[in-house]
Design an enzyme around this catalytic site. Structure first.
Site, PDB file in Angstrom:
ATOM      1  N   ASP A  53       0.808  -1.210   0.000  1.00  0.00           N
ATOM      2  CA  ASP A  53       0.000   0.000   0.000  1.00  0.00           C
ATOM      3  C   ASP A  53       0.850   1.273   0.000  1.00  0.00           C
ATOM      4  OD1 ASP A  53       0.915  -0.315   2.609  1.00  0.00           O
ATOM      5  OD2 ASP A  53      -1.063  -0.206   3.553  1.00  0.00           O
ATOM      6  N   VAL A  54       2.000   1.241   0.693  1.00  0.00           N
ATOM      7  CA  VAL A  54       2.803   2.454   0.816  1.00  0.00           C
ATOM      8  C   VAL A  54       3.640   2.785  -0.409  1.00  0.00           C
ATOM      9  CG1 VAL A  54       2.978   2.429   3.328  1.00  0.00           C
ATOM     10  CG2 VAL A  54       4.652   1.164   1.977  1.00  0.00           C
ATOM     11  N   TYR A  55       3.726   1.879  -1.360  1.00  0.00           N
ATOM     12  CA  TYR A  55       4.504   2.185  -2.558  1.00  0.00           C
ATOM     13  C   TYR A  55       3.793   3.282  -3.343  1.00  0.00           C
ATOM     14  CZ  TYR A  55       6.980  -2.239  -1.620  1.00  0.00           C
ATOM     15  OH  TYR A  55       7.706  -3.262  -1.034  1.00  0.00           O
ATOM     16  N   SER A  56       4.398   4.459  -3.335  1.00  0.00           N
ATOM     17  CA  SER A  56       3.822   5.641  -3.979  1.00  0.00           C
ATOM     18  C   SER A  56       2.405   5.910  -3.473  1.00  0.00           C
ATOM     19  CB  SER A  56       3.829   5.506  -5.500  1.00  0.00           C
ATOM     20  OG  SER A  56       5.147   5.385  -5.983  1.00  0.00           O
ATOM     21  N   ARG A  57       2.209   5.666  -2.164  1.00  0.00           N
ATOM     22  CA  ARG A  57       0.934   5.948  -1.492  1.00  0.00           C
ATOM     23  C   ARG A  57      -0.265   5.367  -2.250  1.00  0.00           C
ATOM     24  NH1 ARG A  57       0.421   9.848   2.631  1.00  0.00           N
ATOM     25  NH2 ARG A  57       2.276   9.687   3.943  1.00  0.00           N
TER      26      ARG A  57
END
Length: 342
Positions: A53-57
């Site tokens: 999920d946190v990859y490029s928000r």
């Protein structure tokens, strides 16, 4: 492409897992190009895709969702939760509150009704692992998740989670996603043996050591790589560069590129199910796929063992998760009044 069984899940996955961290603002902002790269990997036989999920928000998950339209049933899809997704402190971590909310967000971004492998991106010392496993168990029983896993967990926490699952009759972690490369071999000492003992599959990340093992970073040479802006310390570490200088002639003697040497090393360990590749461009992907059939003989592997002894990290500080007692001095020291032995 050959396939291996992911732990004891019965799921067959390719030895190369396509990592999607570089798709989106963090790497390649061109969605159409990223979709083409994903489809090229799938066409080559890669059936395992990992994102978070946190990859490029959330942008990476959105790109993966676009790419898998019409191909979803042929792909083992993995994603992760834990990292912050906003300013609210409760939009992060391993609590039930966040897990049951964030899985819905990931499902929406990925345009799917289920996730094959849902992973805890990092341990959370302030959350009881039973709380996390209980929430993940409900997701498995509801059909939204097929299997659960951990990422970058110390061996002790892997064991604790397994024991908790057994005692509380909860779903157990079926996989672990640790860092592993020629210069980062620490997991060979405890993490990989623990995973093998509990029948866990492993998908190792950064087999190229953030690009260090491509041969692009050499001692006494400058590079304009964009990675230097956020990982300079890991790419200019003197001892690691010394290792590169010893690996280059080894690769040349074997008739291999540094990239192919590093990837073949990562998938040669019997405790490793898949190694995550993280291409940013089609050229990166094609180069990685070209080495998929490379097999290192014992002579080459023995020489690598001489250069970097098994079970060691060339840079001991090159870690991606530090337990609280390492990060906070107050957990390693008695109060002033209690320190004296007499």
């Amino acid at each position: 492409m050959k396939y291996r069984t992911l732990g004891r899940t019965g799921i067959k996955v390719s030895p190369y897992c396509l990592g999607a961290m570089m798709f989106g603002a963090m790497g390649n902002p061109d969605h159409d190009d990223s979709v083409r790269i994903i489809n090229r990997a799938l066409d080559a036989g890669v059936n395992f895709v990992d994102t978070a999920d946190v990859y490029s928000r959330g942008e990476s998950e959105e790109i993966v969702g676009k790419a898998l339209k019409g191909r979803r049933d042929d792909v083992v899809l993995a994603t992760k939760f834990h990292g912050g997704m906003g300013d609210d402190p409760n939009r992060a971590g391993n609590s039930r509150r966040w897990i049951v909310a964030e899985v819905e967000h990931s499902l929406r971004r990925l345009q799917t009704d289920h996730i094959d492998l849902y992973q805890v991106h990092r341990p959370s010392p302030d959350t009881d692992v039973e709380e996390t496993l209980s929430a993940l168990t409900d997701l498995v029983r509801s059909g939204k998740v097929r299997a659960i896993g951990s990422s970058t967990f110390p061996a002790s926490e892997i064991v604790e989670a397994q024991w908790t699952s057994e005692r509380r009759n909860l779903e157990r972690f079926r996989t672990e996603q640790p860092p592993y490369s020629i210069v980062n071999r620490g997991i060979e000492r405890e993490v990989l043996p623990a995973c093998e003992r509990y029948g866990m599959g492993t998908l190792v990340w950064s087999p190229l050591a953030m690009g260090l093992l491509t041969g692009r970073y050499r001692k006494g040479q400058e590079t304009d790589s964009p990675r230097m802006s956020f990982a300079a310390g890991r790419l200019t570490h003197e001892r690691k560069l010394d290792v590169v200088e010893q690996l280059v002639p080894l690769a040349e003697k074997a008739g291999l590129s540094m990239t192919h040497l590093a990837m073949a090393f990562a998938v040669a360990h019997p405790g490793v199910t898949s190694a995550i590749i993280g291409p940013r461009t089609m050229e990166h992907l094609d180069d990685l796929l070209a080495g998929a059939e490379v097999v290192l003989d014992d002579e080459v592997l023995d020489r690598i063992d001489e250069i970097v002894p098994p079970g060691t990290d060339v840079d001991p500080g090159d870690v991606s998760y530090a337990p609280p007692a390492i990060e906070h001095a107050g957990l390693r020291r008695w109060g002033l009044q209690e320190r004296a032995a007499a």
